[in-house]
Motif scaffolding. Sequence first.
Motif, mmCIF file in Angstrom:
data_model
loop_
_atom_site.group_PDB
_atom_site.id
_atom_site.type_symbol
_atom_site.label_atom_id
_atom_site.label_comp_id
_atom_site.label_asym_id
_atom_site.label_seq_id
_atom_site.Cartn_x
_atom_site.Cartn_y
_atom_site.Cartn_z
ATOM 1 N N VAL A 145 47.292 51.140 59.621
ATOM 2 C CA VAL A 145 46.022 51.515 58.997
ATOM 3 C C VAL A 145 46.261 52.342 57.738
ATOM 4 N N THR A 146 47.331 53.133 57.711
ATOM 5 C CA THR A 146 47.638 53.923 56.515
ATOM 6 C C THR A 146 48.004 53.021 55.345
ATOM 7 N N SER A 147 48.864 52.041 55.583
ATOM 8 C CA SER A 147 49.251 51.124 54.506
ATOM 9 C C SER A 147 48.069 50.289 54.046
ATOM 10 N N ALA B 197 46.275 50.360 50.190
ATOM 11 C CA ALA B 197 46.150 49.171 49.351
ATOM 12 C C ALA B 197 44.712 48.706 49.194
ATOM 13 N N GLY B 198 43.778 49.368 49.882
ATOM 14 C CA GLY B 198 42.376 48.987 49.759
ATOM 15 C C GLY B 198 42.015 47.719 50.511
ATOM 16 N N VAL B 199 42.751 47.414 51.601
ATOM 17 C CA VAL B 199 42.407 46.256 52.432
ATOM 18 C C VAL B 199 42.104 46.750 53.839
ATOM 19 N N CYS B 200 41.497 45.903 54.668
ATOM 20 C CA CYS B 200 41.106 46.356 56.001
ATOM 21 C C CYS B 200 42.161 46.010 57.038
ATOM 22 N N ALA B 201 42.077 46.675 58.180
ATOM 23 C CA ALA B 201 43.008 46.451 59.284
ATOM 24 C C ALA B 201 42.215 46.112 60.537
ATOM 25 N N ILE B 202 42.667 45.072 61.249
ATOM 26 C CA ILE B 202 42.039 44.618 62.489
ATOM 27 C C ILE B 202 43.023 44.839 63.637
ATOM 28 N N ASP B 203 42.546 45.399 64.734
ATOM 29 C CA ASP B 203 43.432 45.742 65.841
ATOM 30 C C ASP B 203 43.723 44.542 66.735
ATOM 31 N N GLY C 20 40.998 54.240 62.398
ATOM 32 C CA GLY C 20 40.745 53.659 61.090
ATOM 33 C C GLY C 20 40.694 52.149 61.054
ATOM 34 N N PHE C 21 40.846 51.495 62.208
ATOM 35 C CA PHE C 21 40.729 50.039 62.233
ATOM 36 C C PHE C 21 39.281 49.638 61.984
ATOM 37 N N ALA C 22 39.105 48.527 61.269
ATOM 38 C CA ALA C 22 37.765 48.041 60.925
ATOM 39 C C ALA C 22 37.229 47.059 61.951
ATOM 40 N N GLY C 23 38.058 46.672 62.920
ATOM 41 C CA GLY C 23 37.618 45.723 63.934
ATOM 42 C C GLY C 23 38.726 45.463 64.924
ATOM 43 N N LYS C 24 38.456 44.541 65.852
ATOM 44 C CA LYS C 24 39.424 44.254 66.912
ATOM 45 C C LYS C 24 39.294 42.795 67.331
ATOM 46 N N CYS C 25 40.418 42.193 67.666
ATOM 47 C CA CYS C 25 40.437 40.804 68.128
ATOM 48 C C CYS C 25 40.076 40.729 69.611
ATOM 49 N N CYS C 26 39.460 39.617 69.998
ATOM 50 C CA CYS C 26 39.144 39.338 71.390
ATOM 51 C C CYS C 26 39.720 37.979 71.764
ATOM 52 N N VAL C 27 40.145 37.850 73.018
ATOM 53 C CA VAL C 27 40.712 36.586 73.486
ATOM 54 C C VAL C 27 39.892 35.986 74.615
ATOM 55 N N HIS C 28 38.773 36.633 74.979
ATOM 56 C CA HIS C 28 37.886 36.073 76.007
ATOM 57 C C HIS C 28 36.451 36.470 75.684
ATOM 58 N N PRO C 29 35.488 35.557 75.903
ATOM 59 C CA PRO C 29 34.093 35.869 75.563
ATOM 60 C C PRO C 29 33.553 37.135 76.206
ATOM 61 N N ALA D 96 32.240 58.516 52.977
ATOM 62 C CA ALA D 96 32.283 57.869 54.294
ATOM 63 C C ALA D 96 30.887 57.447 54.734
ATOM 64 N N ALA D 97 29.876 58.293 54.475
ATOM 65 C CA ALA D 97 28.502 57.960 54.847
ATOM 66 C C ALA D 97 28.010 56.738 54.078
ATOM 67 N N ARG D 98 28.330 56.679 52.796
ATOM 68 C CA ARG D 98 27.923 55.519 51.989
ATOM 69 C C ARG D 98 28.624 54.245 52.481
#
Length: 287
Positions: free
Chosen positions: A176-178, A182-188, A211-220, A269-271
């Motif tokens: 998440v730091t890197s 670089a101004g890109v997002c990280a998904i867990d 700081g992750f922007a989202g997370k992957c799922c493998v089951h509904p 952060a609020a914006r």
Amino acid sequence: MKKALAPAGVWFVTPAHTSTRFPAAHRCGADVALVDLEDSVPAAVKAEARQAAAAFFIAHPAAGCVLGVRISSPTTRDGILDLAAIADYPVRPDVVLIPKVEAARDMEVAAGALDAPGYTPHLYALIETPRALEKLPSIVRADRIAGLVFGTADYATALGCSKGWEAMLHARSALVTSAAAAGVCAIDSPYFDLDDLDGLRGEAERAKDLGFAGKCCVHPRQLPVVTDVFTPTDEEVADARAIVAAAEEADGRIIRVDGHMIGPPMVKAARALLARQDHCTPREVSA
């Protein structure tokens, strides 16, 4: 110049060789639905899966859902064949997840194979080896990178350690730091215990806090939990609006909101939270 980011939030992955699951993936409520050509596809059916995956992008997904594909590593024969096949799909994916990335060159190879007039997909690097972690500062500066995805399973296997939160904390923090630098997002990474929804919620909350922007799922059944964690609450939205309103009235001065000292980082952060909320499309998530 980096392409605008694909949606963060909830990512869902479905195997390419089970096309009967495609409609469910399209309407599952994820922000990004990926068809997988890599680990979930047995070697014996890789070629068939590669062709079957084309249908994943022809059908129309639910509103707000971006469609993508996880290829095999571009340093392998299967990865090369995946890229060649995708380049010829009648409808091509908006997101391409590239596994086993260990150098910026891996991203350049994928971009070189896929980019065409009027088509430049969002390229995400799947970080899942110790070497990738060492090379993160250069990987995140690849010209065509849109973001990073963390892969705990392969990373833990390479280290010979558990996939638990503490064991993976250093790698997650570095990722998440890197990404932020670089101004890109990280998904867990996905959470692999499908029956432990409380454990999933706890890990998703920690990932969001980190700081992750989202997370992957493998089951509904995981989707409602992760969606709930990464969707701003009404209270968070109200607090952000109060901060932004007070900051605009204060004209750049340090302000006090509900007993808290608020400076420029908190206003920023609020914006950002309100910007994410404005781009959210209400979704129904299937359990």
